[in-house]
Design a protein around this motif. Structure first.
Motif, PDB file in Angstrom:
ATOM      1  N   ALA A 280      -0.905  13.701  13.849  1.00  0.00           N
ATOM      2  CA  ALA A 280      -0.047  14.027  15.089  1.00  0.00           C
ATOM      3  C   ALA A 280      -0.665  14.832  15.895  1.00  0.00           C
ATOM      4  O   ALA A 280      -1.402  15.823  15.485  1.00  0.00           O
ATOM      5  N   GLY A 281      -0.597  14.360  17.151  1.00  0.00           N
ATOM      6  CA  GLY A 281      -0.985  15.289  18.242  1.00  0.00           C
ATOM      7  C   GLY A 281      -2.454  15.223  18.515  1.00  0.00           C
ATOM      8  O   GLY A 281      -3.221  15.878  19.272  1.00  0.00           O
ATOM      9  N   VAL A 282      -3.167  14.073  18.088  1.00  0.00           N
ATOM     10  CA  VAL A 282      -4.690  13.501  18.448  1.00  0.00           C
ATOM     11  C   VAL A 282      -4.895  13.264  19.900  1.00  0.00           C
ATOM     12  O   VAL A 282      -5.635  13.912  20.548  1.00  0.00           O
ATOM     13  N   GLY A 283      -3.731  12.428  20.562  1.00  0.00           N
ATOM     14  CA  GLY A 283      -3.685  12.370  21.893  1.00  0.00           C
ATOM     15  C   GLY A 283      -3.687  13.507  22.761  1.00  0.00           C
ATOM     16  O   GLY A 283      -4.316  13.661  23.866  1.00  0.00           O
ATOM     17  N   LEU A 284      -2.963  14.392  22.335  1.00  0.00           N
ATOM     18  CA  LEU A 284      -2.705  15.818  23.062  1.00  0.00           C
ATOM     19  C   LEU A 284      -4.025  16.600  23.045  1.00  0.00           C
ATOM     20  O   LEU A 284      -4.518  17.283  23.976  1.00  0.00           O
ATOM     21  N   ALA A 285      -4.784  16.569  21.815  1.00  0.00           N
ATOM     22  CA  ALA A 285      -6.049  17.249  21.566  1.00  0.00           C
ATOM     23  C   ALA A 285      -6.978  16.664  22.572  1.00  0.00           C
ATOM     24  O   ALA A 285      -7.718  17.396  23.299  1.00  0.00           O
ATOM     25  N   TYR A 286      -7.012  15.165  22.604  1.00  0.00           N
ATOM     26  CA  TYR A 286      -7.856  14.601  23.614  1.00  0.00           C
ATOM     27  C   TYR A 286      -7.762  15.127  24.853  1.00  0.00           C
ATOM     28  O   TYR A 286      -8.684  15.084  26.057  1.00  0.00           O
ATOM     29  N   ALA A 287      -6.534  14.831  25.256  1.00  0.00           N
ATOM     30  CA  ALA A 287      -6.006  15.279  26.775  1.00  0.00           C
ATOM     31  C   ALA A 287      -6.379  16.568  27.226  1.00  0.00           C
ATOM     32  O   ALA A 287      -6.918  16.979  28.286  1.00  0.00           O
ATOM     33  N   GLY A 288      -6.263  17.552  26.174  1.00  0.00           N
ATOM     34  CA  GLY A 288      -6.609  18.983  26.185  1.00  0.00           C
ATOM     35  C   GLY A 288      -8.049  19.135  26.622  1.00  0.00           C
ATOM     36  O   GLY A 288      -8.517  19.851  27.550  1.00  0.00           O
TER      37      GLY A 288
ATOM     38  N   TYR B  46       0.804  -1.323   0.110  1.00  0.00           N
ATOM     39  CA  TYR B  46      -0.007  -0.164   0.096  1.00  0.00           C
ATOM     40  C   TYR B  46       0.909   1.287  -0.040  1.00  0.00           C
ATOM     41  O   TYR B  46       0.324   2.417   0.154  1.00  0.00           O
ATOM     42  N   GLY B  47       2.043   1.213   0.019  1.00  0.00           N
ATOM     43  CA  GLY B  47       2.907   2.412  -0.044  1.00  0.00           C
ATOM     44  C   GLY B  47       3.225   2.841   1.380  1.00  0.00           C
ATOM     45  O   GLY B  47       2.790   2.085   2.231  1.00  0.00           O
ATOM     46  N   ALA B  48       4.102   3.752   1.456  1.00  0.00           N
ATOM     47  CA  ALA B  48       4.544   4.135   2.844  1.00  0.00           C
ATOM     48  C   ALA B  48       3.380   4.892   3.684  1.00  0.00           C
ATOM     49  O   ALA B  48       2.550   5.548   2.924  1.00  0.00           O
ATOM     50  N   PRO B  49       3.252   4.646   5.180  1.00  0.00           N
ATOM     51  CA  PRO B  49       2.414   5.641   5.702  1.00  0.00           C
ATOM     52  C   PRO B  49       2.398   6.727   5.707  1.00  0.00           C
ATOM     53  O   PRO B  49       3.776   7.447   5.455  1.00  0.00           O
ATOM     54  N   PRO B  50       1.629   7.742   5.983  1.00  0.00           N
ATOM     55  CA  PRO B  50       1.740   9.204   6.002  1.00  0.00           C
ATOM     56  C   PRO B  50       2.588   9.754   7.057  1.00  0.00           C
ATOM     57  O   PRO B  50       3.105   8.939   8.213  1.00  0.00           O
ATOM     58  N   VAL B  51       3.667  10.587   6.790  1.00  0.00           N
ATOM     59  CA  VAL B  51       4.617  11.051   7.575  1.00  0.00           C
ATOM     60  C   VAL B  51       4.065  12.207   8.353  1.00  0.00           C
ATOM     61  O   VAL B  51       3.413  13.062   8.075  1.00  0.00           O
ATOM     62  N   PRO B  52       4.199  12.070   9.940  1.00  0.00           N
ATOM     63  CA  PRO B  52       3.730  13.061  10.687  1.00  0.00           C
ATOM     64  C   PRO B  52       4.046  14.605  10.596  1.00  0.00           C
ATOM     65  O   PRO B  52       5.397  14.616   9.966  1.00  0.00           O
ATOM     66  N   GLN B  53       3.557  15.572  10.430  1.00  0.00           N
ATOM     67  CA  GLN B  53       3.934  16.890   9.957  1.00  0.00           C
ATOM     68  C   GLN B  53       4.139  17.840  11.255  1.00  0.00           C
ATOM     69  O   GLN B  53       4.202  18.857  11.167  1.00  0.00           O
ATOM     70  N   GLY B  54       3.977  17.215  12.450  1.00  0.00           N
ATOM     71  CA  GLY B  54       4.116  18.037  13.457  1.00  0.00           C
ATOM     72  C   GLY B  54       2.645  18.347  14.122  1.00  0.00           C
ATOM     73  O   GLY B  54       1.524  18.415  13.701  1.00  0.00           O
ATOM     74  N   VAL B  55       2.938  18.706  15.484  1.00  0.00           N
ATOM     75  CA  VAL B  55       1.316  19.047  16.185  1.00  0.00           C
ATOM     76  C   VAL B  55       0.761  20.483  15.806  1.00  0.00           C
ATOM     77  O   VAL B  55       1.541  21.191  15.783  1.00  0.00           O
ATOM     78  N   PRO B  56      -0.302  20.418  15.496  1.00  0.00           N
ATOM     79  CA  PRO B  56      -0.973  21.839  15.168  1.00  0.00           C
ATOM     80  C   PRO B  56      -0.734  22.855  16.452  1.00  0.00           C
ATOM     81  O   PRO B  56      -1.061  22.347  17.464  1.00  0.00           O
ATOM     82  N   GLY B  57      -0.557  24.014  16.067  1.00  0.00           N
ATOM     83  CA  GLY B  57      -0.576  24.920  17.053  1.00  0.00           C
ATOM     84  C   GLY B  57      -1.595  25.196  17.852  1.00  0.00           C
ATOM     85  O   GLY B  57      -1.516  25.377  18.944  1.00  0.00           O
TER      86      GLY B  57
END
Length: 134
Positions: free
Chosen positions: A104-112, A60-71
């Protein structure tokens, strides 16, 4: 053995032998390789024979590369943890969609969101308890 046959059918120059090629064999047809000799979309291709990159050759190709946590997620987490929980919950909820797109940052968003909601509930319980004591 005689009789009009060529004894060796592969021998060049005999009459009616197999070694002779028909007339016009090996010549290019008229108009071959000239511009306009082919219908549109057909004909010699530019760069034919060169490898083309179509992605990963396996699976299926390479998985998407994380681009950093949104501000917005980072700001929402900090606000919900220390400064203003209602604004932090809103920012984390808004940033959650972008965090999912970036992977990227999904867990941080849920934690917030969770921490902000806990602070809001705690503040409400403390105010109600303080009002009941008076």
């Amino acid at each position: 053995m005689s009789g009009g046959y060529n004894q060796n059918p592969y021998q060049q120059g005999g009459q009616g032998g197999y070694g002779q090629q028909p007339q016009g064999y090996g010549q290019q047809p008229q108009g071959y390789g000239q511009p306009g000799a082919y219908p549109p979309g057909y004909g010699p291709q530019q760069g034919y024979g060169q490898p083309q990159a179509y992605g990963s050759p396996f699976g299926y190709g390479a998985p998407p590369v994380p681009q950093g946590v949104p501000g917005t997620v980072i700001a929402g987490f900090v606000l919900s943890l220390f400064i203003c929980p209602p604004v932090g919950v809103i920012l984390c909820a808004v940033g959650l969609g972008e965090a999912k797109r970036r992977n990227a940052g999904v867990g941080l968003a849920y934690a917030g969101i969770i921490i902000g909601l806990i602070w809001i509930v705690l503040v409400i319980v403390i105010r109600v308890a303080g009002a009941a004591v008076r």
